[in-house]
Structure formats: C-alpha cells, structure tokens
Design a protein around this motif. Structure first.
Motif, PDB file in Angstrom:
ATOM      1  N   SER A  36      -4.021  -2.754  24.823  1.00 37.08           N
ATOM      2  CA  SER A  36      -4.039  -1.884  23.657  1.00 37.08           C
ATOM      3  C   SER A  36      -4.787  -2.625  22.563  1.00 37.08           C
ATOM      4  O   SER A  36      -4.485  -3.793  22.282  1.00 37.08           O
ATOM      5  N   ARG A  37      -5.755  -1.980  21.975  1.00 33.59           N
ATOM      6  CA  ARG A  37      -6.610  -2.612  20.970  1.00 33.59           C
ATOM      7  C   ARG A  37      -5.816  -3.208  19.808  1.00 33.59           C
ATOM      8  O   ARG A  37      -6.142  -4.264  19.288  1.00 33.59           O
ATOM      9  N   ASP A  38      -4.727  -2.541  19.409  1.00 41.77           N
ATOM     10  CA  ASP A  38      -3.956  -3.016  18.253  1.00 41.77           C
ATOM     11  C   ASP A  38      -2.748  -3.870  18.644  1.00 41.77           C
ATOM     12  O   ASP A  38      -1.904  -4.166  17.817  1.00 41.77           O
ATOM     13  N   ILE A  63       5.370  -6.126  35.051  1.00 41.79           N
ATOM     14  CA  ILE A  63       4.776  -6.689  33.836  1.00 41.79           C
ATOM     15  C   ILE A  63       4.697  -5.565  32.807  1.00 41.79           C
ATOM     16  O   ILE A  63       4.601  -4.391  33.179  1.00 41.79           O
ATOM     17  N   SER A  64       4.761  -5.921  31.534  1.00 35.04           N
ATOM     18  CA  SER A  64       4.660  -4.911  30.484  1.00 35.04           C
ATOM     19  C   SER A  64       4.011  -5.523  29.259  1.00 35.04           C
ATOM     20  O   SER A  64       3.855  -6.739  29.161  1.00 35.04           O
ATOM     21  N   GLY A  65       3.642  -4.664  28.327  1.00 40.68           N
ATOM     22  CA  GLY A  65       3.016  -5.117  27.092  1.00 40.68           C
ATOM     23  C   GLY A  65       1.523  -5.325  27.270  1.00 40.68           C
ATOM     24  O   GLY A  65       1.006  -5.374  28.376  1.00 40.68           O
ATOM     25  N   SER A  66       0.823  -5.453  26.165  1.00 37.67           N
ATOM     26  CA  SER A  66      -0.613  -5.689  26.194  1.00 37.67           C
ATOM     27  C   SER A  66      -0.888  -7.112  26.673  1.00 37.67           C
ATOM     28  O   SER A  66      -0.257  -8.069  26.211  1.00 37.67           O
ATOM     29  N   ARG A  67      -1.808  -7.267  27.610  1.00 38.54           N
ATOM     30  CA  ARG A  67      -2.125  -8.570  28.205  1.00 38.54           C
ATOM     31  C   ARG A  67      -3.546  -9.014  27.909  1.00 38.54           C
ATOM     32  O   ARG A  67      -4.122  -9.820  28.634  1.00 38.54           O
ATOM     33  N   GLY A  68      -4.118  -8.482  26.836  1.00 34.15           N
ATOM     34  CA  GLY A  68      -5.468  -8.862  26.452  1.00 34.15           C
ATOM     35  C   GLY A  68      -6.513  -7.981  27.121  1.00 34.15           C
ATOM     36  O   GLY A  68      -6.230  -7.265  28.067  1.00 34.15           O
ATOM     37  N   HIS A  69      -7.717  -8.071  26.607  1.00 30.90           N
ATOM     38  CA  HIS A  69      -8.820  -7.237  27.077  1.00 30.90           C
ATOM     39  C   HIS A  69      -9.495  -7.895  28.290  1.00 30.90           C
ATOM     40  O   HIS A  69     -10.677  -8.259  28.247  1.00 30.90           O
ATOM     41  N   GLN A  70      -8.709  -8.066  29.361  1.00 30.25           N
ATOM     42  CA  GLN A  70      -9.225  -8.694  30.577  1.00 30.25           C
ATOM     43  C   GLN A  70      -8.391  -8.274  31.781  1.00 30.25           C
ATOM     44  O   GLN A  70      -7.262  -7.830  31.633  1.00 30.25           O
ATOM     45  N   TRP A  71      -8.987  -8.418  32.955  1.00 34.43           N
ATOM     46  CA  TRP A  71      -8.289  -8.149  34.213  1.00 34.43           C
ATOM     47  C   TRP A  71      -7.541  -9.398  34.641  1.00 34.43           C
ATOM     48  O   TRP A  71      -8.023 -10.515  34.437  1.00 34.43           O
ATOM     49  N   GLY A 100      -3.179   2.614  24.563  1.00 33.66           N
ATOM     50  CA  GLY A 100      -3.805   1.668  25.453  1.00 33.66           C
ATOM     51  C   GLY A 100      -3.951   2.179  26.873  1.00 33.66           C
ATOM     52  O   GLY A 100      -3.816   3.376  27.146  1.00 33.66           O
ATOM     53  N   TYR A 101      -4.204   1.244  27.780  1.00 36.15           N
ATOM     54  CA  TYR A 101      -4.527   1.570  29.168  1.00 36.15           C
ATOM     55  C   TYR A 101      -3.729   0.719  30.148  1.00 36.15           C
ATOM     56  O   TYR A 101      -3.481  -0.460  29.893  1.00 36.15           O
ATOM     57  N   ILE A 102      -3.371   1.329  31.265  1.00 34.81           N
ATOM     58  CA  ILE A 102      -2.732   0.648  32.390  1.00 34.81           C
ATOM     59  C   ILE A 102      -3.610   0.954  33.601  1.00 34.81           C
ATOM     60  O   ILE A 102      -3.848   2.122  33.905  1.00 34.81           O
TER      61      ILE A 102
END
Length: 114
Positions: A36-38, A63-71, A100-102
């Motif tokens: 998620s960007r924010d 896993i949960s939450g934003s993990r950064g803009h990477q795979w 955001g995205y999953i």
C-alpha cells in the motif's frame, strides 16, 4: 492479484492448486506482493492445506500488512503421509483499510523437500 480498494473489508479470494495424492514431502515456492503506497495494510495472505476434500483447516503460512514495493519469495515444505489426497489453498483477505494490492506469482510445486 487483488486490488483491495475495489473490495469490501473481509472479502476473500482463493486460488487452489490441483489435488495431490502422493504421500511424500513437496516444496511449494511462490512470490507474493503486499503493498500500500501510504503504508496501510492491504490485507492478509494465507496458505492452507485441505486434506481429503475436507475443510480448509488451519493456516500453515500467513503474512499481513504492507511489505514494501517489492516481491518476496517463499519456500514452504508440505509433508503428508496418511491422507489419500491434499490440496494447497492460497487465500487473500481484504483488510479494513482497503488500500493496496495482494498478489501471487511464480508458483511452483516441486516433488522434493525444500
């Protein structure tokens, strides 16, 4: 891929691998993307093992939450010796924040332990 902003909190998407009947240890490799960007949480990603067509059971990985803009890459060993069949279930769940995205990619099922 799930765009969390286009779904209600708590909605789920599942992807199932073909049922497996080998009584052995397998290695499941996959890449995931939770972003998620924010910095808000887009949601959660869980992996379940369904045995003999029954209920999805307990998560064997999550896993949960934003993990950064990477795979990110995961190797998961799955061992079963008694059931006649089992199935790997990937499940994405949208968070309350709905931003955001999953995503999943590069899923491989290998016939040997990790």
């Amino acid at each position: 891929m799930v765009n969390s902003s286009q779904h209600h909190a708590g909605q789920r998407a599942q992807m199932l691998l073909r049922p497996l009947s080998e009584n052995d240890t397998h290695c499941i490799q996959f890449s995931y993307f939770l972003y998620s960007r924010d910095g808000h949480s887009p949601g959660a990603l869980d992996v379940y093992i369904r045995v003999n067509g029954g209920p999805r059971g307990s998560a064997v990985w999550n896993i949960s939450g934003s993990r950064g803009h990477q795979w990110h890459r995961v190797e998961l060993a799955v061992s079963t010796f008694w059931p006649s069949e089992y199935q790997v279930v990937f499940e994405a769940t949208v968070s309350e924040e709905r931003q955001g995205y999953i995503a999943l990619d590069d899923i491989m099922l290998l016939n040997y332990p990790c």
